[in-house]
Design a protein around this motif. Structure first.
Motif, PDB file in Angstrom:
ATOM      1  N   GLY A  21      -5.351   4.767  -2.134  1.00 61.82           N
ATOM      2  CA  GLY A  21      -3.849   4.528  -2.529  1.00 61.82           C
ATOM      3  C   GLY A  21      -3.859   3.518  -3.542  1.00 61.82           C
ATOM      4  N   ALA A  26      -0.958   8.079  -3.785  1.00 61.38           N
ATOM      5  CA  ALA A  26      -2.139   8.261  -2.916  1.00 61.38           C
ATOM      6  C   ALA A  26      -2.764   9.442  -3.128  1.00 61.38           C
ATOM      7  N   TYR A  42       0.257   8.348   4.409  1.00 62.15           N
ATOM      8  CA  TYR A  42      -0.714   7.732   3.210  1.00 62.15           C
ATOM      9  C   TYR A  42       0.400   7.020   2.542  1.00 62.15           C
TER      10      TYR A  42
END
Length: 124
Positions: free
Chosen positions: A35, A50, A105
């Protein structure tokens, strides 16, 4: 464990482009989702983009969609953030981060490994 080193930051005029790189140590880079986050002065660190372990899926904060692109090269243990049409509000320290697992994420709390950051400054 993985160690991360960002590069590619700098000063750019509004409308310009930059490409950030994040080099990872270790032989298991492909095991980590990656990320990019950023933190502007006086603000909290926020999610930017990400990419999954394989690189098939990517995720972006709404404010950068269509302008930024995250990619990775597992053979080079590197993740990239291509930034275009930069705006002054993109000014921040940009961090790359790594995590195992495959959910949430966008949550910085899910990333245990962080680089030291690279400064991006966009002038108007």
């Amino acid at each position: 464990q993985v160690q991360l080193v960002e590069s590619g930051g700098g000063l750019v005029q509004a409308g310009g482009s930059l490409r950030l790189s994040c080099a990872a140590s270790g032989r298991t880079f492909s095991s980590y989702a990656m990320g990019w986050f950023r933190q502007a002065p006086g603000k909290e660190r926020e999610f930017v983009a990400a990419i999954t372990r394989s690189g098939i899926s990517t995720y972006y904060v709404e404010s950068v969609k269509g302008r930024f692109a995250i990619s990775r090269d597992n053979a080079k243990n590197t993740v990239y953030l291509q930034m275009g049409s930069l705006k002054p509000e993109d000014t921040a320290v940009y961090y790359c981060a790594a995590r195992l697992g495959s959910t949430s994420y966008t949550s910085l709390n899910e990333y245990p490994y962080w680089g030291q950051g690279t400064q991006v400054t966009v002038s108007s």
